[in-house]
Design a protein around this motif. Structure first.
Motif, PDB file in Angstrom:
ATOM      1  N   TRP A 182       0.838  -1.216   0.000  1.00  0.00           N
ATOM      2  CA  TRP A 182       0.000   0.000   0.000  1.00  0.00           C
ATOM      3  C   TRP A 182       0.864   1.253   0.000  1.00  0.00           C
ATOM      4  CZ3 TRP A 182      -1.986   2.308   5.040  1.00  0.00           C
ATOM      5  CH2 TRP A 182      -3.030   3.209   4.839  1.00  0.00           C
ATOM      6  N   THR A 197       1.058   3.562  -3.453  1.00  0.00           N
ATOM      7  CA  THR A 197       0.580   4.935  -3.279  1.00  0.00           C
ATOM      8  C   THR A 197       1.723   5.922  -3.502  1.00  0.00           C
ATOM      9  OG1 THR A 197      -1.040   4.168  -1.633  1.00  0.00           O
ATOM     10  CG2 THR A 197      -0.570   6.528  -1.704  1.00  0.00           C
ATOM     11  N   THR A 206      -6.197  11.182  -8.022  1.00  0.00           N
ATOM     12  CA  THR A 206      -5.691   9.944  -8.606  1.00  0.00           C
ATOM     13  C   THR A 206      -4.905   9.139  -7.590  1.00  0.00           C
ATOM     14  OG1 THR A 206      -5.581  10.984 -10.791  1.00  0.00           O
ATOM     15  CG2 THR A 206      -4.309   8.968 -10.477  1.00  0.00           C
ATOM     16  N   GLU A 264      -7.362   7.519  -5.300  1.00  0.00           N
ATOM     17  CA  GLU A 264      -8.079   6.410  -5.956  1.00  0.00           C
ATOM     18  C   GLU A 264      -7.216   5.163  -6.025  1.00  0.00           C
ATOM     19  OE1 GLU A 264      -8.999   3.521  -8.735  1.00  0.00           O
ATOM     20  OE2 GLU A 264      -7.488   5.000  -9.329  1.00  0.00           O
ATOM     21  N   ILE A 265      -5.954   5.323  -6.393  1.00  0.00           N
ATOM     22  CA  ILE A 265      -5.051   4.183  -6.480  1.00  0.00           C
ATOM     23  C   ILE A 265      -4.813   3.582  -5.101  1.00  0.00           C
ATOM     24  CG2 ILE A 265      -2.628   3.573  -6.926  1.00  0.00           C
ATOM     25  CD1 ILE A 265      -2.837   5.455  -9.387  1.00  0.00           C
ATOM     26  N   SER A 266      -4.627   4.436  -4.098  1.00  0.00           N
ATOM     27  CA  SER A 266      -4.420   3.952  -2.743  1.00  0.00           C
ATOM     28  C   SER A 266      -5.629   3.143  -2.254  1.00  0.00           C
ATOM     29  CB  SER A 266      -4.172   5.143  -1.812  1.00  0.00           C
ATOM     30  OG  SER A 266      -3.791   4.717  -0.529  1.00  0.00           O
ATOM     31  N   ARG A 267      -6.814   3.633  -2.542  1.00  0.00           N
ATOM     32  CA  ARG A 267      -8.024   2.912  -2.136  1.00  0.00           C
ATOM     33  C   ARG A 267      -8.205   1.619  -2.927  1.00  0.00           C
ATOM     34  NH1 ARG A 267     -11.764   8.388  -1.544  1.00  0.00           N
ATOM     35  NH2 ARG A 267     -11.080   8.891   0.590  1.00  0.00           N
ATOM     36  N   ARG A 268      -7.698   1.588  -4.159  1.00  0.00           N
ATOM     37  CA  ARG A 268      -7.764   0.358  -4.948  1.00  0.00           C
ATOM     38  C   ARG A 268      -6.910  -0.730  -4.309  1.00  0.00           C
ATOM     39  NH1 ARG A 268      -5.493   0.403 -10.862  1.00  0.00           N
ATOM     40  NH2 ARG A 268      -6.284   2.550 -10.739  1.00  0.00           N
ATOM     41  N   ALA A 319      -8.769  -2.136  -1.341  1.00  0.00           N
ATOM     42  CA  ALA A 319      -9.869  -3.005  -1.754  1.00  0.00           C
ATOM     43  C   ALA A 319      -9.401  -4.380  -2.213  1.00  0.00           C
ATOM     44  CB  ALA A 319     -10.657  -2.340  -2.882  1.00  0.00           C
ATOM     45  N   ASN A 320      -8.119  -4.502  -2.550  1.00  0.00           N
ATOM     46  CA  ASN A 320      -7.642  -5.740  -3.169  1.00  0.00           C
ATOM     47  C   ASN A 320      -6.533  -6.442  -2.391  1.00  0.00           C
ATOM     48  OD1 ASN A 320      -8.939  -6.129  -6.009  1.00  0.00           O
ATOM     49  ND2 ASN A 320      -8.541  -3.927  -5.853  1.00  0.00           N
ATOM     50  N   ASP A 322      -3.420  -5.511 -11.010  1.00  0.00           N
ATOM     51  CA  ASP A 322      -3.743  -5.226 -12.402  1.00  0.00           C
ATOM     52  C   ASP A 322      -2.487  -4.621 -13.017  1.00  0.00           C
ATOM     53  OD1 ASP A 322      -3.635  -2.489 -11.652  1.00  0.00           O
ATOM     54  OD2 ASP A 322      -5.796  -2.419 -11.301  1.00  0.00           O
ATOM     55  N   LEU A 376      -1.234  -1.363 -11.104  1.00  0.00           N
ATOM     56  CA  LEU A 376      -0.667  -1.622  -9.781  1.00  0.00           C
ATOM     57  C   LEU A 376       0.682  -2.320  -9.894  1.00  0.00           C
ATOM     58  CD1 LEU A 376      -3.760  -2.719  -7.636  1.00  0.00           C
ATOM     59  CD2 LEU A 376      -2.797  -0.429  -7.985  1.00  0.00           C
TER      60      LEU A 376
END
Length: 333
Positions: free
Chosen positions: A157, A161, A173, A176-180, A183-184, A313, A316
């Motif tokens: 993380w 980030t 942005t 959003e990437i940090s929260r992605r 979530a995963n 993905d 990431l």
């Protein structure tokens, strides 16, 4: 208690002094209040990334300050949240005019103190957005938390980030990437022995020689169950079974597999466990595209490990691979 220390009350401060002296080319340590920043100062015009938490988890978080990850880190006393004044000063020192992301592990004290610091920073016209990590699948509520704990998923993380900020992404942005990642990513840990906080002088819990705690927290919080010690393959299957089912991870997924030591676990055991984990995932058609093995988020001298799995993905993966240069992580340069 056997530890290489002087006064138990000064352990965190003296460790910070050593960190700053050993890595003066990468970071600067500030005192009264205590925080760590990149040696070169703010990254002009880019989003700043700040995190922190109790000491005793080294190299978290000061060891991840540097190129490609954190701009600043805020260490509290051992297993104790940093204070709002520490967090505010670190935020101000890291701010480069494009906003600041607070990466906060889900512990009640950390949440409250980072919230207070963010409000104070906003009053000084610094835009702050928090992102909360709660990757531990072991238990929903624990001694230090409402909801799931934030644990070793912090390492990917932080890295991803920080890489987003480093490439010049705007605040929305980066968030959003940090929260992605949140979530995963999923984690579960176990312990063979307890740790001893210096100022207490007593183990945080007691395990018999033939016992282990499944789902342990990084402060010694209770896990799911206390059971008899078994083989590495069976331990890994227990941990990964819960991790894989939670997201869930599915056949064909590309992942980052991270086997983390709790501070007292030798590399030979961590790599053995990594082999077991990779075999377990291969049997389920889950691809390990990236790997990390070692003591990266510790609990003083606790013997044990956690296993983290992050679904990747292309973006990431690219951000994980981006250059990094800190005391704890270095590649790509």
């Amino acid at each position: 208690m056997k530890k290489i220390i002087n006064d138990p009350a000064n352990v965190a401060r003296e460790a910070l002094q050593g960190l700053g002296e050993a890595h003066a080319d990468l970071l600067t340590v500030h005192f009264d209040p205590n925080f760590v920043t990149r040696a070169g100062g703010p990254d002009t015009g880019k989003v700043a990334v700040v995190s922190g938490g109790g000491s005793g988890h080294e190299p978290l978080a000061g060891g991840y300050v540097g190129e490609g990850i954190l701009h600043a880190a805020v260490p509290g006393a051992v297993f104790t949240s940093p204070t709002p004044d520490q967090i505010l000063d670190a935020t101000k020192a890291a701010d480069a005019g494009a906003g600041v992301v607070h990466l906060v592990l889900n512990y009640t004290g950390d949440i409250l103190n980072f919230e207070t610091a963010a409000e104070l920073a906003e009053a000084e016209d610094i835009k702050v957005v928090p992102v909360i990590l709660d990757d531990d699948v072991a238990v929903k509520d624990s001694t230090y938390t409402a909801g799931r704990r934030g644990v070793a998923g912090a390492i990917p993380w932080y890295k991803i980030t920080g890489a987003s900020a480093a490439r010049g992404d705007d605040l929305d942005t980066v968030v959003e990437i940090s929260r992605r990642v949140v979530a995963n990513v999923r984690t579960m840990g176990m312990a063979l022995t307890a740790c001893t906080v210096p100022h207490s002088g007593e183990p945080s819990f007691v395990l018999e020689d033939d016992e282990m705690e499944i789902g342990i927290g990084v402060h010694g919080e209770p896990g799911r169950e206390r059971v008899k010690l078994t083989s590495a393959d069976e331990i890994v299957a227990t941990l990964l079974g819960s991790v894989v089912e939670d997201l869930p991870f599915e056949r064909g997924d590309k992942t980052l597999l991270f086997v983390n030591g709790m501070g007292g676990t030798p590399s030979v055991e961590l790599y053995l466990a990594y082999h077991s984990a990779r075999t377990y995932l291969a049997e389920r058609g889950i691809e390990v595209a990236r790997s990390l093995v070692g003591n990266y988020f510790t609990s003083l001298e606790m013997q044990g490990m956690s296993i983290t799995l992050l679904k990747l993905d292309d973006e990431l993966t690219e951000l994980w691979d981006a250059p990094v240069h800190t005391p704890a992580l270095r590649w790509g340069r």
